[in-house]
Scaffold this motif. Sequence first.
Motif, PDB file in Angstrom:
ATOM      1  N   ARG A  73      62.749 101.398 -82.207  1.00  0.00           N
ATOM      2  CA  ARG A  73      61.905 100.706 -82.844  1.00  0.00           C
ATOM      3  C   ARG A  73      61.030 100.120 -81.997  1.00  0.00           C
ATOM      4  O   ARG A  73      59.746  99.165 -82.458  1.00  0.00           O
ATOM      5  CB  ARG A  73      62.414  99.504 -83.514  1.00  0.00           C
ATOM      6  N   GLY A  74      61.195 100.251 -80.533  1.00  0.00           N
ATOM      7  CA  GLY A  74      60.252  99.505 -79.988  1.00  0.00           C
ATOM      8  C   GLY A  74      60.727  98.052 -79.472  1.00  0.00           C
ATOM      9  O   GLY A  74      61.791  97.640 -79.417  1.00  0.00           O
ATOM     10  N   THR A  75      59.835  97.026 -79.616  1.00  0.00           N
ATOM     11  CA  THR A  75      59.875  95.535 -79.213  1.00  0.00           C
ATOM     12  C   THR A  75      59.443  94.985 -80.554  1.00  0.00           C
ATOM     13  O   THR A  75      58.514  94.423 -80.540  1.00  0.00           O
ATOM     14  CB  THR A  75      59.356  95.015 -78.075  1.00  0.00           C
ATOM     15  N   PRO A  76      60.337  94.564 -81.418  1.00  0.00           N
ATOM     16  CA  PRO A  76      59.745  94.013 -82.896  1.00  0.00           C
ATOM     17  C   PRO A  76      59.563  92.224 -82.298  1.00  0.00           C
ATOM     18  O   PRO A  76      60.380  92.036 -81.316  1.00  0.00           O
ATOM     19  CB  PRO A  76      60.925  94.040 -83.869  1.00  0.00           C
ATOM     20  N   ASP A  77      58.464  91.932 -83.213  1.00  0.00           N
ATOM     21  CA  ASP A  77      58.448  90.606 -82.920  1.00  0.00           C
ATOM     22  C   ASP A  77      59.256  89.680 -83.905  1.00  0.00           C
ATOM     23  O   ASP A  77      60.096  90.475 -84.667  1.00  0.00           O
ATOM     24  CB  ASP A  77      56.843  90.103 -83.290  1.00  0.00           C
ATOM     25  N   LEU A  78      59.146  88.330 -83.971  1.00  0.00           N
ATOM     26  CA  LEU A  78      60.139  87.559 -84.748  1.00  0.00           C
ATOM     27  C   LEU A  78      60.094  87.867 -86.154  1.00  0.00           C
ATOM     28  O   LEU A  78      61.223  88.170 -86.994  1.00  0.00           O
ATOM     29  CB  LEU A  78      59.921  86.074 -84.648  1.00  0.00           C
ATOM     30  N   ALA A  79      58.888  87.917 -86.868  1.00  0.00           N
ATOM     31  CA  ALA A  79      59.020  88.533 -88.088  1.00  0.00           C
ATOM     32  C   ALA A  79      59.289  89.786 -88.621  1.00  0.00           C
ATOM     33  O   ALA A  79      60.087  90.057 -89.573  1.00  0.00           O
ATOM     34  CB  ALA A  79      57.305  88.353 -88.589  1.00  0.00           C
ATOM     35  N   GLN A  80      59.191  90.690 -87.626  1.00  0.00           N
ATOM     36  CA  GLN A  80      59.693  92.040 -88.010  1.00  0.00           C
ATOM     37  C   GLN A  80      61.324  92.033 -87.707  1.00  0.00           C
ATOM     38  O   GLN A  80      62.098  92.779 -88.514  1.00  0.00           O
ATOM     39  CB  GLN A  80      59.135  93.131 -86.831  1.00  0.00           C
ATOM     40  N   TRP A  81      61.804  91.143 -86.753  1.00  0.00           N
ATOM     41  CA  TRP A  81      63.402  91.087 -86.623  1.00  0.00           C
ATOM     42  C   TRP A  81      63.781  90.519 -87.834  1.00  0.00           C
ATOM     43  O   TRP A  81      64.834  90.999 -88.346  1.00  0.00           O
ATOM     44  CB  TRP A  81      63.603  90.400 -85.534  1.00  0.00           C
ATOM     45  N   GLY A  82      63.048  89.594 -88.618  1.00  0.00           N
ATOM     46  CA  GLY A  82      63.431  88.906 -89.729  1.00  0.00           C
ATOM     47  C   GLY A  82      63.799  89.822 -90.716  1.00  0.00           C
ATOM     48  O   GLY A  82      64.657  90.061 -91.613  1.00  0.00           O
ATOM     49  N   ASN A  83      62.776  91.072 -90.979  1.00  0.00           N
ATOM     50  CA  ASN A  83      62.849  91.863 -92.117  1.00  0.00           C
ATOM     51  C   ASN A  83      63.990  92.930 -91.778  1.00  0.00           C
ATOM     52  O   ASN A  83      64.699  93.258 -92.735  1.00  0.00           O
ATOM     53  CB  ASN A  83      61.586  92.447 -92.052  1.00  0.00           C
ATOM     54  N   ILE A  84      64.116  93.222 -90.453  1.00  0.00           N
ATOM     55  CA  ILE A  84      65.209  94.244 -90.054  1.00  0.00           C
ATOM     56  C   ILE A  84      66.572  93.554 -90.329  1.00  0.00           C
ATOM     57  O   ILE A  84      67.272  94.344 -90.990  1.00  0.00           O
ATOM     58  CB  ILE A  84      64.890  94.482 -88.741  1.00  0.00           C
ATOM     59  N   ASN A 232      69.697  83.441 -89.587  1.00  0.00           N
ATOM     60  CA  ASN A 232      68.677  83.001 -88.678  1.00  0.00           C
ATOM     61  C   ASN A 232      68.935  82.988 -87.219  1.00  0.00           C
ATOM     62  O   ASN A 232      67.983  83.153 -86.621  1.00  0.00           O
ATOM     63  CB  ASN A 232      68.415  81.795 -89.433  1.00  0.00           C
ATOM     64  N   THR A 233      69.942  82.755 -86.887  1.00  0.00           N
ATOM     65  CA  THR A 233      70.494  82.370 -85.491  1.00  0.00           C
ATOM     66  C   THR A 233      70.359  83.900 -84.847  1.00  0.00           C
ATOM     67  O   THR A 233      69.599  84.096 -83.623  1.00  0.00           O
ATOM     68  CB  THR A 233      71.612  81.881 -85.057  1.00  0.00           C
ATOM     69  N   ASP A 234      70.939  85.021 -85.362  1.00  0.00           N
ATOM     70  CA  ASP A 234      70.676  86.480 -85.203  1.00  0.00           C
ATOM     71  C   ASP A 234      69.312  86.797 -84.697  1.00  0.00           C
ATOM     72  O   ASP A 234      68.837  87.510 -83.840  1.00  0.00           O
ATOM     73  CB  ASP A 234      71.418  87.333 -86.036  1.00  0.00           C
ATOM     74  N   ILE A 235      68.430  86.410 -85.770  1.00  0.00           N
ATOM     75  CA  ILE A 235      67.111  86.821 -85.794  1.00  0.00           C
ATOM     76  C   ILE A 235      66.357  86.086 -84.565  1.00  0.00           C
ATOM     77  O   ILE A 235      65.648  86.863 -83.634  1.00  0.00           O
ATOM     78  CB  ILE A 235      66.263  86.140 -86.878  1.00  0.00           C
ATOM     79  N   LEU A 236      66.775  85.033 -84.212  1.00  0.00           N
ATOM     80  CA  LEU A 236      66.219  84.352 -82.961  1.00  0.00           C
ATOM     81  C   LEU A 236      66.756  84.903 -81.690  1.00  0.00           C
ATOM     82  O   LEU A 236      66.227  85.212 -80.555  1.00  0.00           O
ATOM     83  CB  LEU A 236      66.725  83.037 -82.910  1.00  0.00           C
ATOM     84  N   ILE A 237      68.203  85.415 -81.694  1.00  0.00           N
ATOM     85  CA  ILE A 237      68.570  86.035 -80.652  1.00  0.00           C
ATOM     86  C   ILE A 237      68.014  87.525 -80.109  1.00  0.00           C
ATOM     87  O   ILE A 237      67.633  87.716 -78.998  1.00  0.00           O
ATOM     88  CB  ILE A 237      70.357  86.319 -80.858  1.00  0.00           C
ATOM     89  N   GLU A 238      67.930  88.125 -81.421  1.00  0.00           N
ATOM     90  CA  GLU A 238      67.538  89.468 -81.241  1.00  0.00           C
ATOM     91  C   GLU A 238      65.692  89.303 -80.761  1.00  0.00           C
ATOM     92  O   GLU A 238      65.340  90.202 -79.844  1.00  0.00           O
ATOM     93  CB  GLU A 238      67.080  90.233 -82.562  1.00  0.00           C
ATOM     94  N   ALA A 239      64.966  88.363 -81.231  1.00  0.00           N
ATOM     95  CA  ALA A 239      63.648  88.302 -81.107  1.00  0.00           C
ATOM     96  C   ALA A 239      63.467  87.695 -79.423  1.00  0.00           C
ATOM     97  O   ALA A 239      62.467  88.066 -78.611  1.00  0.00           O
ATOM     98  CB  ALA A 239      63.020  87.316 -81.833  1.00  0.00           C
ATOM     99  N   THR A 240      64.439  86.937 -79.076  1.00  0.00           N
ATOM    100  CA  THR A 240      64.328  86.399 -77.831  1.00  0.00           C
ATOM    101  C   THR A 240      64.872  86.966 -76.658  1.00  0.00           C
ATOM    102  O   THR A 240      64.331  87.356 -75.487  1.00  0.00           O
ATOM    103  CB  THR A 240      65.060  85.020 -77.556  1.00  0.00           C
ATOM    104  N   GLY A 241      65.549  87.996 -76.764  1.00  0.00           N
ATOM    105  CA  GLY A 241      66.203  89.038 -75.879  1.00  0.00           C
ATOM    106  C   GLY A 241      66.929  88.233 -74.862  1.00  0.00           C
ATOM    107  O   GLY A 241      67.648  87.030 -74.842  1.00  0.00           O
ATOM    108  N   GLY A 242      66.750  88.600 -73.276  1.00  0.00           N
ATOM    109  CA  GLY A 242      67.533  88.019 -72.217  1.00  0.00           C
ATOM    110  C   GLY A 242      67.851  88.846 -71.299  1.00  0.00           C
ATOM    111  O   GLY A 242      67.465  90.265 -71.397  1.00  0.00           O
TER     112      GLY A 242
END
Length: 269
Positions: A73-84, A232-242
């Motif tokens: 998928r590459g690097t989805p942004d916050l909105a894309q992670w939300g949809n996924i 919603n927490t998972d979406i933030l985790i995935e979009a933020t990375g680390g």
Amino acid sequence: MKFETIQVASNARIGTITFNRPDKLNAINRTLMAEVTQALSAFNDDSEILAIVVNGNGRAFSAGFDMKESSERGTPDLAQWGNILKADFDFIMQFWDSPKPTIAAVHGYCLAGAFELALACDVTIAAQGTRFGEPEVRFGSGIIAMLLPWVAGPKAAKELLLTGTDDVDAERALALGIVNNVVESGKQLEEAYRIAGAMAAAAPLSVQMTKRAINRSYDVMGLRSALFEGLNTDILIEATGGPERAEFNHIRKEQGLKAALKWRDERFA
């Protein structure tokens, strides 16, 4: 219906969905998600089907969502992670929301998203030797459907999810209420059919309305709202990375998924 990643059958008022990607440990990809949703919807609409069993071919029920597909998928942004992740969440919860009883017959590995799917089913039968768990925190990921606290309680959920353990055996899963019965390896589908048959023999309206009432009691306690907060927490985790996610993804890209999983697991040896 003909499918690429699942097998579907019906007999004696029981519908069966079988994950059929044995060479990939039945990893859940987008095609499998779409096909399972189509099959489950058809069973939900079929008045002759009164219970639904889900299981997997090969060495495992399922190792969870397909990490190779995810890496493409590459690097989805916050909105894309939300949809996924909303699509992943809906895929899991359709087993909880099905008007008909759903029974998971699991063996081998039942991990990550597949573990959540088994939790979403009304009844889960495990073969001896099955391994359960959610290793997401070990590589900077999160939980899609936070059902475990509702099924096993907060103490067990915190231990399992915050350590990212993926080697909970069937006997401990039984003690925690994660599964209903543990049976001899190879007998899990037979036991699932036994229970499904008993449910199918009962009055359909009573069974379906009783399931609805049980689920509704959890909604009144706030389950659905809590699950959305978890999503919603998972979406933030995935979009933020680390840093852990970055290193895992780097190794996966340069050396492959097996090397990345080895790096992940060696850190906890």
